[in-house]
Design an enzyme around this catalytic site. Sequence first.
Site, mmCIF file in Angstrom:
data_model
loop_
_atom_site.group_PDB
_atom_site.id
_atom_site.type_symbol
_atom_site.label_atom_id
_atom_site.label_comp_id
_atom_site.label_asym_id
_atom_site.label_seq_id
_atom_site.Cartn_x
_atom_site.Cartn_y
_atom_site.Cartn_z
ATOM 1 N N LYS A 125 0.916 -1.160 0.079
ATOM 2 C CA LYS A 125 0.063 0.067 -0.033
ATOM 3 C C LYS A 125 0.874 1.257 0.019
ATOM 4 O O LYS A 125 0.301 2.458 -0.301
ATOM 5 C CB LYS A 125 -1.092 0.090 1.354
ATOM 6 C CG LYS A 125 -2.150 -1.034 0.848
ATOM 7 C CD LYS A 125 -2.918 -0.590 -0.258
ATOM 8 C CE LYS A 125 -4.048 -1.364 -0.233
ATOM 9 N NZ LYS A 125 -5.003 -0.953 -1.483
ATOM 10 N N SER A 143 -3.233 -12.828 3.748
ATOM 11 C CA SER A 143 -3.691 -12.860 2.410
ATOM 12 C C SER A 143 -2.563 -13.143 1.420
ATOM 13 O O SER A 143 -2.888 -13.517 0.191
ATOM 14 C CB SER A 143 -3.949 -11.181 1.987
ATOM 15 O OG SER A 143 -2.722 -10.393 2.093
HETATM 16 N N1 PMP Z 1 -3.853 -7.807 1.376
HETATM 17 C C1 PMP Z 1 -3.336 -6.997 2.270
HETATM 18 C C2 PMP Z 1 -2.681 -7.477 3.587
HETATM 19 C C3 PMP Z 1 -3.928 -5.803 2.210
HETATM 20 O O1 PMP Z 1 -3.730 -4.705 3.094
HETATM 21 C C4 PMP Z 1 -4.582 -5.411 0.933
HETATM 22 C C5 PMP Z 1 -4.989 -3.991 0.917
HETATM 23 N N2 PMP Z 1 -6.325 -3.608 1.429
HETATM 24 C C6 PMP Z 1 -4.707 -6.346 0.037
HETATM 25 C C7 PMP Z 1 -4.243 -7.545 0.143
HETATM 26 C C8 PMP Z 1 -5.595 -6.014 -1.153
HETATM 27 O O2 PMP Z 1 -4.984 -5.144 -1.997
HETATM 28 P P1 PMP Z 1 -5.922 -4.113 -3.086
HETATM 29 O O3 PMP Z 1 -6.608 -3.042 -1.817
HETATM 30 O O4 PMP Z 1 -5.038 -3.653 -4.092
HETATM 31 O O5 PMP Z 1 -7.121 -5.109 -3.615
#
Ligand code: PMP
Length: 312
Positions: free
Chosen positions: A38, A258
């Site tokens: 991010k 994730s």
């Molecule tokens: N995994 C984590 C740990 C995240 O913080 C995020 C961002 N919310 C994502 C995946 C998904 O990324 P995106 O917002 O680009 O879909």
Amino acid sequence: MKGLIGDTPLIKINYKYKEKRRSVYAKIEYYNLTGSIKDRVAYYMLRSAMEKGILKEDTPIVEATSGNTGISLAAIGASLKKKVVIFMPDWVSKEREKILKMYGAEVHLYSKEEGGFKRCILEAKKYAEEHQGFLTNQFSNLDNIRAHKETTGKEILEKITVDGFISGIGTGGTLMGIGEALCAKNPSCHLWALEPKNMSILKTGVTLSHKIDGIGDEFIPDLVSPNKIENILLITDEEALEMASMLASDLGLGVGISSGANFLAAVKMEEEVKGNIVTVFPDDLKKYISSDLGAWQKCGKLGIELLDYEIL
Ligand code: PMP
């Protein structure tokens, strides 16, 4: 911010699955300033707002976030001497809340009963209106997609050709932005998504709570074009936790939950799509010490043997 954000390593992870030696690629996004993907998006959104004159000297930066975007905004905001105000659901890991405060951000938490993530979005909007703040609006801000198209996607293409990309969806910036870059280079590149099995807005409509922080937020974000997503895989909490735990203890890749989900989904995609399959590891394990990941006991049920990795 060159040198501190972006230009992260791309690695090829080799493993055995269903009796065959295989590999997929992962972009290691915890090599960014605050340890997550991010930072790229926060930097793009703030830089663009400054260029447009929206973000002035005393404008507070406001956002609703499940954690990582807030941390990135807090850190970059601190370097710009700006006040940062974050609205966040109270079920994300305690580490996230602490880290935000350590970077000097003001944090407002909302429980599921109080309206959860949707309430956070409403409150952030209200705060920005009342305090003439800059609401970064990561769920609809096109700089989110641009950051990934112009940096993450471009960096991947500098190293390899790509036949398939898969990731979970938080804002969708990662999937849509990287997807745009990859499909511009190779129009037959396959773009797949994964959803938490318990929170599948796009595929099954199930909306239960889940443990894959950062993805699966109860709604389809504005940035997501469902028609560009060719297939959606469902990953359970247990699978994501097991995979993340295996990556740390079998390969020394200390990833967040994730990332575990993304890697397992890439392994499944590799079975069906020929060629180079790529995913991202959005953050690392340090924010999950107090979560289920910190206490996870591996059960060895995924049938994957992680072998080694190569740095590209
Ligand atoms: N995994 C984590 C740990 C995240 O913080 C995020 C961002 N919310 C994502 C995946 C998904 O990324 P995106 O917002 O680009 O879909």
